[in-house]
Design a protein around this motif. Structure first.
Motif, PDB file in Angstrom:
ATOM      1  N   VAL A 157       0.863  -1.038  -0.083  1.00 52.11           N
ATOM      2  CA  VAL A 157       0.037   0.134  -0.023  1.00 52.11           C
ATOM      3  C   VAL A 157       1.115   1.230   0.047  1.00 52.11           C
ATOM      4  O   VAL A 157       1.815   1.398   0.752  1.00 52.11           O
ATOM      5  CB  VAL A 157      -1.002  -0.005   0.987  1.00 52.11           C
ATOM      6  CG1 VAL A 157      -1.911   1.163   1.255  1.00 52.11           C
ATOM      7  CG2 VAL A 157      -1.567  -1.169   1.385  1.00 52.11           C
ATOM      8  N   ASN A 158       0.359   2.136  -0.747  1.00 52.34           N
ATOM      9  CA  ASN A 158       1.172   3.676  -0.769  1.00 52.34           C
ATOM     10  C   ASN A 158       0.344   4.620  -0.117  1.00 52.34           C
ATOM     11  O   ASN A 158      -0.867   4.638  -0.343  1.00 52.34           O
ATOM     12  CB  ASN A 158       1.513   3.984  -2.237  1.00 52.34           C
ATOM     13  CG  ASN A 158       2.319   2.909  -3.116  1.00 52.34           C
ATOM     14  OD1 ASN A 158       3.442   2.433  -2.150  1.00 52.34           O
ATOM     15  ND2 ASN A 158       2.165   2.780  -4.373  1.00 52.34           N
ATOM     16  N   PHE A 159       0.981   5.263   0.627  1.00 50.86           N
ATOM     17  CA  PHE A 159       0.355   6.429   1.497  1.00 50.86           C
ATOM     18  C   PHE A 159       0.885   7.577   1.247  1.00 50.86           C
ATOM     19  O   PHE A 159       1.957   7.845   0.991  1.00 50.86           O
ATOM     20  CB  PHE A 159       0.246   6.273   2.957  1.00 50.86           C
ATOM     21  CG  PHE A 159      -0.518   5.126   3.472  1.00 50.86           C
ATOM     22  CD1 PHE A 159      -2.102   5.417   3.877  1.00 50.86           C
ATOM     23  CD2 PHE A 159      -0.056   3.830   3.570  1.00 50.86           C
ATOM     24  CE1 PHE A 159      -2.952   4.214   4.319  1.00 50.86           C
ATOM     25  CE2 PHE A 159      -0.941   2.700   4.288  1.00 50.86           C
ATOM     26  CZ  PHE A 159      -2.130   2.974   4.491  1.00 50.86           C
ATOM     27  N   PHE A 160       0.185   8.796   0.863  1.00 49.15           N
ATOM     28  CA  PHE A 160       0.601  10.219   0.614  1.00 49.15           C
ATOM     29  C   PHE A 160       0.161  10.846   1.799  1.00 49.15           C
ATOM     30  O   PHE A 160      -1.061  11.132   2.169  1.00 49.15           O
ATOM     31  CB  PHE A 160      -0.079  10.640  -0.672  1.00 49.15           C
ATOM     32  CG  PHE A 160       0.121  12.074  -1.101  1.00 49.15           C
ATOM     33  CD1 PHE A 160       1.658  12.449  -1.134  1.00 49.15           C
ATOM     34  CD2 PHE A 160      -0.736  13.031  -0.661  1.00 49.15           C
ATOM     35  CE1 PHE A 160       1.736  13.857  -1.510  1.00 49.15           C
ATOM     36  CE2 PHE A 160      -0.364  14.333  -1.110  1.00 49.15           C
ATOM     37  CZ  PHE A 160       0.949  14.715  -1.430  1.00 49.15           C
ATOM     38  N   VAL A 161       1.133  11.406   2.435  1.00 48.30           N
ATOM     39  CA  VAL A 161       0.888  12.124   3.828  1.00 48.30           C
ATOM     40  C   VAL A 161       1.086  13.340   3.302  1.00 48.30           C
ATOM     41  O   VAL A 161       2.247  14.030   2.990  1.00 48.30           O
ATOM     42  CB  VAL A 161       1.742  11.767   4.917  1.00 48.30           C
ATOM     43  CG1 VAL A 161       1.624  12.271   6.151  1.00 48.30           C
ATOM     44  CG2 VAL A 161       1.627  10.091   5.122  1.00 48.30           C
ATOM     45  N   ARG A 162       0.234  14.378   3.643  1.00 47.28           N
ATOM     46  CA  ARG A 162       0.293  15.611   3.382  1.00 47.28           C
ATOM     47  C   ARG A 162       0.148  16.715   4.762  1.00 47.28           C
ATOM     48  O   ARG A 162      -0.709  16.437   5.522  1.00 47.28           O
ATOM     49  CB  ARG A 162      -0.629  16.378   2.588  1.00 47.28           C
ATOM     50  CG  ARG A 162      -0.534  17.815   2.237  1.00 47.28           C
ATOM     51  CD  ARG A 162      -1.814  18.360   1.183  1.00 47.28           C
ATOM     52  NE  ARG A 162      -1.525  19.702   0.612  1.00 47.28           N
ATOM     53  CZ  ARG A 162      -2.353  20.335   0.012  1.00 47.28           C
ATOM     54  NH1 ARG A 162      -3.282  19.615  -0.677  1.00 47.28           N
ATOM     55  NH2 ARG A 162      -2.161  21.499  -0.541  1.00 47.28           N
TER      56      ARG A 162
END
Length: 272
Positions: free
Chosen positions: A90-95
């Protein structure tokens, strides 16, 4: 079961209605399709198993995401809860709301500690900033390299065009030195002669700019398939290039004409 779909899929399934609250059923065949009211649309993803046997309620619509720079138009996406579509990677994009420049290392340590606090057994295979992710993208590198190459060659072409245009205009006006001397010998004022030459040069320049813009627009339409995030009628290019060429042409017309009107009529008459 609930899901979120993108705008492309919503318009394909319900082109004249509201997709919120509607229900669809995912059919897992050789090619995945979502069926609703007799319509079908291809989508990426895998809802095989129990998730594909029950109806799905649409609870949200999100903007369309473009996954590839040179890919075709997206066919539609559907997003289901993670528990219903488990994946091992799984890829998570954290902003972050705010992050100081140069704090990538501190941010990375914070994310690692957060993941370990949730589950120490979860591995972190890769952790990088979004800028690093873009820099490592080969397709984006090709686009940037191509843009840089076109910019360099375009600048060189514009420079050569300026030099050539200046030389041609300066030579053509210098050839009229004898004519200018005759006009001044017959009583014409230097200012009037200079304005006449500038007016004639401006008319020729305007005709050339109009023809050049038409040819450039046609060429841009032909090459529009090679452009990325740039219109075939880019306003910056269609403004800077004509203004630069026009300035060079006007200067090339004014300088020799001004020089010719400042010499004596007798000296101008002896010019070949």
């Amino acid at each position: 079961m609930i899901a979120i779909i993108d705008e492309v899929l919503a318009k394909k399934l319900w082109p004249e209605g509201d997709a919120l609250g509607q229900r669809i059923q995912y059919a897992s065949d050789n090619a995945p399709k979502a069926k609703s009211e007799g319509r079908g649309v291809g989508m990426s993803g895998d809802l095989s198993g129990e998730a594909g046997k029950e109806t799905i309620e649409i609870v949200g619509i999100v903007p369309t995401t473009r996954e590839q720079l040179f890919g075709k138009d997206p066919s539609g996406q559907i997003y289901i809860p993670f528990a219903k579509g488990f994946q091992s990677n799984v890829n998570f994009f954290v902003r972050f709301r705010s992050m100081a420049p140069g704090s990538d290392g501190v941010t990375a340590d914070l994310l690692r500690r957060t993941v370990r606090d949730v589950d120490p057994a979860l591995p972190i295979l890769s952790l990088k900033s979004f800028a690093q992710h873009l820099d490592s993208n080969f397709q984006l590198w090709v686009v940037r390299a191509g843009a840089a190459m076109f910019s360099v060659f375009g600048g060189l072409a514009l420079g050569l065009a300026i030099v050539g245009l200046y030389g041609v205009k300066a030579y053509s006006v210098a050839r009229r030195t004898r004519e200018i001397g005759i006009r001044m010998a017959l009583g014409a004022q230097p200012g009037a002669v200079l304005r006449m030459i500038m007016r004639e040069g401006s008319i020729m320049l305007l005709c050339g700019i109009v023809i050049g813009l038409l040819l450039a627009a046609g060429t841009g339409k032909i090459l529009s398939g090679m452009l990325y995030e740039v219109g075939a009628l880019d306003p910056i290019a269609f403004t800077i290039a004509p203004l630069t060429l026009a300035a060079a042409a006007l200067f090339a017309t004014w300088l020799p004409a001004r020089r010719a009107t400042r010499i004596s009529p007798m000296a101008a008459l002896r010019t070949e």
